[in-house]
Design a protein around this motif. Structure first.
Motif, PDB file in Angstrom:
ATOM      1  N   ILE A  84     -41.333  21.824 -21.387  1.00 44.87           N
ATOM      2  CA  ILE A  84     -40.567  20.815 -20.637  1.00 44.87           C
ATOM      3  C   ILE A  84     -40.850  19.431 -21.242  1.00 44.87           C
ATOM      4  CG2 ILE A  84     -40.480  22.055 -18.435  1.00 44.87           C
ATOM      5  CD1 ILE A  84     -42.785  20.132 -17.513  1.00 44.87           C
ATOM      6  N   THR A  85     -39.958  18.512 -20.963  1.00 39.49           N
ATOM      7  CA  THR A  85     -40.194  17.161 -21.494  1.00 39.49           C
ATOM      8  C   THR A  85     -41.167  16.416 -20.586  1.00 39.49           C
ATOM      9  OG1 THR A  85     -38.222  16.461 -20.317  1.00 39.49           O
ATOM     10  CG2 THR A  85     -37.954  16.885 -22.654  1.00 39.49           C
ATOM     11  N   GLU A  86     -41.902  15.497 -21.191  1.00 32.20           N
ATOM     12  CA  GLU A  86     -42.891  14.728 -20.420  1.00 32.20           C
ATOM     13  C   GLU A  86     -42.180  13.925 -19.333  1.00 32.20           C
ATOM     14  OE1 GLU A  86     -46.202  13.062 -21.858  1.00 32.20           O
ATOM     15  OE2 GLU A  86     -46.529  14.536 -23.453  1.00 32.20           O
ATOM     16  N   GLY A  87     -42.798  13.807 -18.208  1.00 28.22           N
ATOM     17  CA  GLY A  87     -42.231  13.008 -17.118  1.00 28.22           C
ATOM     18  C   GLY A  87     -41.323  13.797 -16.187  1.00 28.22           C
ATOM     19  N   THR A  88     -41.164  15.102 -16.451  1.00 26.30           N
ATOM     20  CA  THR A  88     -40.295  15.914 -15.576  1.00 26.30           C
ATOM     21  C   THR A  88     -40.968  16.073 -14.207  1.00 26.30           C
ATOM     22  OG1 THR A  88     -39.553  17.145 -17.512  1.00 26.30           O
ATOM     23  CG2 THR A  88     -39.103  18.146 -15.373  1.00 26.30           C
ATOM     24  N   THR A  89     -40.194  15.778 -13.168  1.00 31.50           N
ATOM     25  CA  THR A  89     -40.751  15.963 -11.817  1.00 31.50           C
ATOM     26  C   THR A  89     -40.496  17.406 -11.384  1.00 31.50           C
ATOM     27  OG1 THR A  89     -38.708  15.377 -10.708  1.00 31.50           O
ATOM     28  CG2 THR A  89     -40.246  13.574 -11.168  1.00 31.50           C
ATOM     29  N   VAL A  90     -41.181  17.802 -10.340  1.00 31.63           N
ATOM     30  CA  VAL A  90     -41.010  19.170  -9.848  1.00 31.63           C
ATOM     31  C   VAL A  90     -39.585  19.373  -9.326  1.00 31.63           C
ATOM     32  CG1 VAL A  90     -41.925  18.789  -7.500  1.00 31.63           C
ATOM     33  CG2 VAL A  90     -42.182  21.001  -8.567  1.00 31.63           C
ATOM     34  N   GLU A  91     -39.001  18.315  -8.757  1.00 32.51           N
ATOM     35  CA  GLU A  91     -37.617  18.403  -8.266  1.00 32.51           C
ATOM     36  C   GLU A  91     -36.638  18.618  -9.427  1.00 32.51           C
ATOM     37  OE1 GLU A  91     -36.001  14.811  -6.586  1.00 32.51           O
ATOM     38  OE2 GLU A  91     -34.788  15.939  -5.160  1.00 32.51           O
ATOM     39  N   GLN A  92     -36.843  17.862 -10.520  1.00 34.24           N
ATOM     40  CA  GLN A  92     -35.962  18.014 -11.693  1.00 34.24           C
ATOM     41  C   GLN A  92     -36.118  19.416 -12.293  1.00 34.24           C
ATOM     42  OE1 GLN A  92     -37.574  14.714 -13.858  1.00 34.24           O
ATOM     43  NE2 GLN A  92     -35.920  13.312 -13.261  1.00 34.24           N
ATOM     44  N   PHE A  93     -37.365  19.875 -12.348  1.00 33.84           N
ATOM     45  CA  PHE A  93     -37.624  21.198 -12.901  1.00 33.84           C
ATOM     46  C   PHE A  93     -36.887  22.272 -12.090  1.00 33.84           C
ATOM     47  CE2 PHE A  93     -40.216  25.077 -13.247  1.00 33.84           C
ATOM     48  CZ  PHE A  93     -40.186  25.262 -14.614  1.00 33.84           C
ATOM     49  N   PHE A  94     -36.955  22.139 -10.751  1.00 32.79           N
ATOM     50  CA  PHE A  94     -36.277  23.106  -9.887  1.00 32.79           C
ATOM     51  C   PHE A  94     -34.765  23.080 -10.155  1.00 32.79           C
ATOM     52  CE2 PHE A  94     -33.988  24.437  -6.146  1.00 32.79           C
ATOM     53  CZ  PHE A  94     -34.629  25.606  -5.773  1.00 32.79           C
ATOM     54  N   THR A  95     -34.200  21.873 -10.260  1.00 32.79           N
ATOM     55  CA  THR A  95     -32.748  21.744 -10.468  1.00 32.79           C
ATOM     56  C   THR A  95     -32.328  22.404 -11.787  1.00 32.79           C
ATOM     57  OG1 THR A  95     -32.942  19.648  -9.336  1.00 32.79           O
ATOM     58  CG2 THR A  95     -30.857  20.056 -10.444  1.00 32.79           C
ATOM     59  N   ILE A  96     -33.164  22.236 -12.819  1.00 28.16           N
ATOM     60  CA  ILE A  96     -32.829  22.832 -14.120  1.00 28.16           C
ATOM     61  C   ILE A  96     -32.916  24.362 -14.054  1.00 28.16           C
ATOM     62  CG2 ILE A  96     -33.607  23.046 -16.535  1.00 28.16           C
ATOM     63  CD1 ILE A  96     -34.752  20.124 -16.166  1.00 28.16           C
ATOM     64  N   LYS A  97     -33.999  24.845 -13.500  1.00 24.36           N
ATOM     65  CA  LYS A  97     -34.246  26.292 -13.528  1.00 24.36           C
ATOM     66  C   LYS A  97     -33.460  27.054 -12.468  1.00 24.36           C
ATOM     67  CE  LYS A  97     -37.114  26.462 -16.912  1.00 24.36           C
ATOM     68  NZ  LYS A  97     -36.665  27.109 -18.167  1.00 24.36           N
ATOM     69  N   MET A  98     -33.210  26.429 -11.341  1.00 23.91           N
ATOM     70  CA  MET A  98     -32.569  27.159 -10.226  1.00 23.91           C
ATOM     71  C   MET A  98     -31.256  26.461  -9.881  1.00 23.91           C
ATOM     72  SD  MET A  98     -35.033  29.346  -9.756  1.00 23.91           S
ATOM     73  CE  MET A  98     -34.670  30.145  -8.231  1.00 23.91           C
ATOM     74  N   GLU A  99     -30.425  26.293 -10.860  1.00 24.56           N
ATOM     75  CA  GLU A  99     -29.169  25.559 -10.692  1.00 24.56           C
ATOM     76  C   GLU A  99     -28.341  26.081  -9.511  1.00 24.56           C
ATOM     77  OE1 GLU A  99     -27.062  25.348 -14.409  1.00 24.56           O
ATOM     78  OE2 GLU A  99     -25.394  24.341 -13.403  1.00 24.56           O
ATOM     79  N   GLY A 100     -27.896  25.176  -8.685  1.00 25.30           N
ATOM     80  CA  GLY A 100     -27.038  25.545  -7.549  1.00 25.30           C
ATOM     81  C   GLY A 100     -27.790  26.060  -6.337  1.00 25.30           C
ATOM     82  N   ARG A 101     -29.120  26.172  -6.436  1.00 20.93           N
ATOM     83  CA  ARG A 101     -29.891  26.682  -5.298  1.00 20.93           C
ATOM     84  C   ARG A 101     -30.483  25.518  -4.503  1.00 20.93           C
ATOM     85  NH1 ARG A 101     -31.413  31.918  -7.059  1.00 20.93           N
ATOM     86  NH2 ARG A 101     -29.862  32.518  -8.599  1.00 20.93           N
ATOM     87  N   GLU A 102     -30.800  25.819  -3.257  1.00 20.34           N
ATOM     88  CA  GLU A 102     -31.379  24.802  -2.368  1.00 20.34           C
ATOM     89  C   GLU A 102     -32.910  24.908  -2.381  1.00 20.34           C
ATOM     90  OE1 GLU A 102     -30.186  22.313  -0.379  1.00 20.34           O
ATOM     91  OE2 GLU A 102     -28.310  22.662  -1.453  1.00 20.34           O
TER      92      GLU A 102
END
Lengths: 333, 77
Positions: free
Chosen positions: B19-37
């Protein structure tokens, strides 16, 4: 200090069991590899036989081999799929003592105190109350048997125990729409649960089970929530509500409308097993209201049998015989 | 930088991902679990709950587990 000692002992036991599980996985791969190899050898043999048959124009023989290859190919793809499932592993190493210990600490953070039965070698956690569509099933204990871990591929190493059971009306062994006889049908969670156990991620394992327990899949329950409060017909097993239930006074059991009737003589509700059909009028009657004809020994209701204990046909037959007898006597006189 | 990503959704897997430096856990979730809540998942970093703006560090262990999984009853052959 005592708690810490318990977690250390548990971590060692689990680690040992995971090593056995890993060995069992490798053994299974070995067995599948042997099966796979046998299938390859069979295919190679069939190829030679097929070549010979075609070259010598043994068309019936060639067709028979082709048909065998076709059957074997189906088996082959099944074996290949199982082999692939087992041989594919994630890029993770076997967990070590520290990993397992951390898993147990995390499990206690998520679920509260971990219960450990040293004699049975099981660890359990307790879920909160499980409520689905306003029906409460109470809390469940998830009990993982450490010794059964190595049998992961042939058996389920854990039990789901209803601590304040509210079983389905028709089946006491179903304590949750997806739990029967303390066994959870994992559905969509099956592979994730297997992976969690294999990789020693015990907190994930308990969390996945809890997630299944707090979800209702209306397409495939043991007993649907709509039928949960009902009872089951003793004869056909169909779930029935209070309004649809019929109580047989002869055998003291409950039945659905299809499996029960009422006696046309005394109006008592009876099941089909406790009733008979009158041989004369074909109406259902209970065994108490049944009379057996002295001549033909068939069962009749009181309306179809006379005070002499004879049915209409036997009475007519007797009268006919009596008439014939008296005619003969008259003739002789 | 690399983190260990444990995804318990679907068939589930555990793998190291970059992952790129500075990625937040929220951004990581959005990338990996696209469209999920995120509310449908239990998200843990290094086995602990973290705020959504937590910045992921090299070597972190991120676990994403669905809170709703459909069970079944066995299909009789």
């Amino acid at each position: 200090m005592k708690k810490q000692k318990k977690l250390i002992m548990l971590s060692n036991l689990l680690l040992d069991s995971l090593k056995k599980l890993n060995r069992s996985r490798l053994k299974q791969i070995q067995t599948l590899m042997e099966d796979f190899n046998d299938k390859c050898l069979e295919a190679s043999k069939d190829k030679h036989l097929f070549d010979t048959a075609v070259e010598k124009s043994w068309l019936i023989g060639a067709e028979s081999i082709r048909s065998r290859i076709e059957r074997n190919l189906n088996d082959f793809s099944h074996h290949l799929q199982r082999f692939k499932e087992l041989i594919n592993t994630d890029e993770t190493v076997m967990p070590n003592f520290i990993d397992i210990h951390a898993e147990l600490v995390q499990t206690e953070q998520e679920f509260g105190e971990l219960q450990f039965d040293l004699k049975e070698k099981t660890i359990s956690v307790t879920t909160g109350d499980i409520v689905l569509n306003d029906i409460s099933f109470g809390p469940f204990g998830i009990k993982l048997s450490i010794c059964q871990l190595e049998k992961l591929y042939t058996d389920i190493p854990y039990r789901i125990i209803a601590l304040e059971p509210n079983p389905a009306g028709g089946n006491d062994s179903v304590t949750h729409p997806h739990v029967s006889d303390e066994r959870l049908c994992e559905g969509d969670g099956h592979v994730a649960i297997r992976n969690a156990i294999e990789q020693g991620r015990f907190c994930d394992f308990f969390t996945l089970i809890k997630s299944i327990l707090q979800t209702y899949n209306p397409d495939s329950p043991y007993v649907s929530l709509d039928d949960w409060q009902g009872r089951s017909c003793y004869d056909c097993g169909y779930t029935i509500s209070d309004d649809e239930s019929y109580y047989c006074e002869r055998c003291d059991r409950e039945y659905c409308g299809q499996c029960s009737t009422y006696c046309r003589v005394c109006d008592t509700t009876v099941c089909l097993g406790c009733s008979s059909e009158c041989y004369g009028c074909k109406e259902p009657i209970c065994k108490d209201c049944m009379h057996v004809c002295k001549e033909c020994e068939e069962a009749f209701c009181e309306n179809c049998i006379n005070e002499k204990g004879l049915c209409e046909n036997c009475e007519a037959e007797r009268n006919k015989n009596e008439d014939e007898c008296s005619e003969k006597t008259d003739a002789q006189v | 930088m690399r983190i260990l990503y444990v995804n318990n959704d679907g068939s589930g897997f555990a793998d190291y991902v970059s992952i790129t430096e500075g990625t937040t856990v929220e951004q990581f979730f959005t990338i990996k679990m696209e469209g999920r809540e995120p509310s449908d998942y239990l998200i843990r970093v290094n086995r602990q709950p973290v705020p959504k703006d937590y910045v992921l560090q090299d070597g972190d262990r991120v676990t994403i587990t669905p809170t709703k999984i459909e069970g079944a009853s066995p299909v009789l052959a």
